[in-house]
Design a protein around this motif. Structure first.
Motif, short mmCIF file in Angstrom:
data_model
loop_
_atom_site.label_atom_id
_atom_site.label_comp_id
_atom_site.label_asym_id
_atom_site.label_seq_id
_atom_site.Cartn_x
_atom_site.Cartn_y
_atom_site.Cartn_z
N ASP A 1 53.22 7.17 20.06
CA ASP A 1 53.74 5.99 20.77
C ASP A 1 54.88 6.37 21.70
OD1 ASP A 1 51.94 4.32 19.55
OD2 ASP A 1 53.33 3.62 18.00
N GLU A 2 55.70 7.34 21.29
CA GLU A 2 56.87 7.70 22.07
C GLU A 2 56.52 8.49 23.33
OE1 GLU A 2 59.93 9.45 19.73
OE2 GLU A 2 60.43 7.54 18.78
N VAL A 3 55.38 9.13 23.36
CA VAL A 3 54.99 9.89 24.56
C VAL A 3 53.91 9.15 25.36
CG1 VAL A 3 55.58 12.08 23.51
CG2 VAL A 3 53.22 11.26 23.35
N ALA A 4 53.60 7.92 24.96
CA ALA A 4 52.52 7.18 25.61
C ALA A 4 52.81 6.91 27.08
CB ALA A 4 52.28 5.86 24.88
N GLY A 5 54.09 6.87 27.46
CA GLY A 5 54.44 6.57 28.84
C GLY A 5 54.47 7.76 29.75
N ALA A 6 54.21 8.94 29.22
CA ALA A 6 54.24 10.15 30.05
C ALA A 6 53.03 10.21 30.96
CB ALA A 6 54.29 11.39 29.17
N GLU A 7 53.13 11.05 32.00
CA GLU A 7 52.00 11.26 32.88
C GLU A 7 50.87 11.94 32.10
OE1 GLU A 7 52.84 12.98 36.65
OE2 GLU A 7 54.70 11.86 36.91
N ASN A 8 49.68 11.93 32.67
CA ASN A 8 48.47 12.30 31.94
C ASN A 8 48.52 13.67 31.26
OD1 ASN A 8 45.75 11.75 31.10
ND2 ASN A 8 45.06 13.19 32.65
N SER A 9 48.72 14.74 32.04
CA SER A 9 48.69 16.09 31.45
C SER A 9 49.80 16.32 30.44
CB SER A 9 48.75 17.15 32.56
OG SER A 9 47.57 17.12 33.33
N PRO A 10 51.08 16.01 30.77
CA PRO A 10 52.14 16.18 29.77
C PRO A 10 51.90 15.37 28.51
CG PRO A 10 53.08 15.92 31.95
CD PRO A 10 51.62 15.62 32.07
N ARG A 11 51.34 14.16 28.68
CA ARG A 11 51.05 13.34 27.50
C ARG A 11 49.99 14.00 26.62
NH1 ARG A 11 47.03 10.24 26.78
NH2 ARG A 11 46.56 10.09 29.01
N GLN A 12 48.95 14.53 27.24
CA GLN A 12 47.91 15.19 26.46
C GLN A 12 48.44 16.43 25.75
OE1 GLN A 12 43.90 15.49 28.35
NE2 GLN A 12 44.85 14.44 30.07
N VAL A 13 49.30 17.20 26.42
CA VAL A 13 49.90 18.36 25.79
C VAL A 13 50.76 17.93 24.60
CG1 VAL A 13 51.56 20.24 26.08
CG2 VAL A 13 49.87 19.79 27.87
N ALA A 14 51.56 16.88 24.81
CA ALA A 14 52.43 16.37 23.74
C ALA A 14 51.59 15.91 22.55
CB ALA A 14 53.29 15.23 24.26
N GLU A 15 50.48 15.24 22.83
CA GLU A 15 49.63 14.76 21.74
C GLU A 15 48.99 15.91 20.97
OE1 GLU A 15 48.34 10.40 23.61
OE2 GLU A 15 46.95 12.11 23.70
#
Length: 277
Positions: free
Chosen positions: A222-236
């Protein structure tokens, strides 16, 4: 009274173990800077993470050098970099910067009012200098937002106090668990039974830790849901790997509990046979 005391101490040890297992894991894997770096660096060998970072670097380089470098050159260069021996250390360094952002008290107004960003400049420079693009120059910082606002849960210093508390609880609970367990075994009339009960407590702590891992995954995503696509996928992907490691730790702890239960039952049976003789 000895039986009652042993039972009370076993309960205390169980409660302490429930607190100690997740807290110590979080300290060594997440809160401690050195532990976090050594934990995330091996993740750089994951092909999915390599490809996502390579794609993001290619986009950033192409945007900064639009019309200068064709994508046919940029993409192979970024993929060669993310598969190189240099990438894991750079990857860990970038994530360590984000760790510092979250676990260090902000000292400037810019940090207090800013949002968490992923600084890709060192990686871009590495690609440009080492993979056939040395003639290209990228001016300024290349940063990708990992949060959409100052109230995303990723503000500077957000987890400093929580991290300190986790460390205190983890080590304090571990000490209480060990002391309570030893005292329970010392004063118990039936030590085999008490050892088995302590083993059950360990299994309970492992089971609760497993459930906490699932909750942690949901909260972190939930906390990284607002990130841009690639960084969010890496974070997930990193979150999933962290939870998987936590679940593995819970399984190991649970296995130790099962062994303790088996030993306790074995000791009880041996003692009963001796009494029967």
């Amino acid at each position: 009274m000895r039986t009652l005391g042993a039972g009370l101490l076993t309960l205390i040890a169980t409660i302490a173990m429930v607190c100690a297992v997740p807290s110590l894991w979080a300290h060594y894997r997440v809160v401690d800077p050195g532990g976090f770096t050594s934990f995330v660096e091996p993740m750089a060998t994951d092909r999915a993470i390599q490809d996502l970072i390579a794609d993001e670097l290619a986009v950033q380089i192409s945007d900064q050098a639009s019309g200068v470098v064709p994508s046919s050159i940029v993409e192979p260069a970024t993929r060669a970099y993310t598969r190189s021996d240099q990438f894991p250390a750079d990857f860990a360094d970038v994530l360590s910067q984000q760790h510092d952002w979250l676990f260090t008290e902000p000292t400037t107004e810019a940090q207090r009012n800013g949002i968490m960003e992923l600084n890709l400049t060192p990686m871009v420079n590495r690609v440009l200098k080492g993979y056939g693009l040395s003639g290209v120059r990228v001016d300024g910082q290349i940063e990708v937002a990992l949060s959409e606002s100052q109230r995303s849960g990723l503000e500077a210093g957000r987890y400093r106090a929580i991290g300190d508390r986790i460390t205190q609880v983890g080590f304090g609970a571990a000490v209480v668990a060990v002391i309570a367990a030893l005292l329970a075994l010392v004063i118990a009339r039936r030590r085999g039974f008490t050892l088995a009960a302590l083993g059950v407590g360990v299994v309970v702590a492992a089971a609760i830790s497993w459930l906490l891992g699932a909750l942690m995954r949901s909260r972190a995503r939930d906390e990284v849901a607002g990130a841009e696509n690639s960084p969010r996928q890496v974070a997930e992907l990193i979150i999933d790997k962290a939870v998987s490691d936590f679940h593995t730790t819970a399984l190991v702890v649970g296995g130790a509990g099962v062994v303790a239960v088996a030993l306790g039952i074995l000791v009880s049976l041996i003692f009963e046979r001796r009494q029967a003789r």
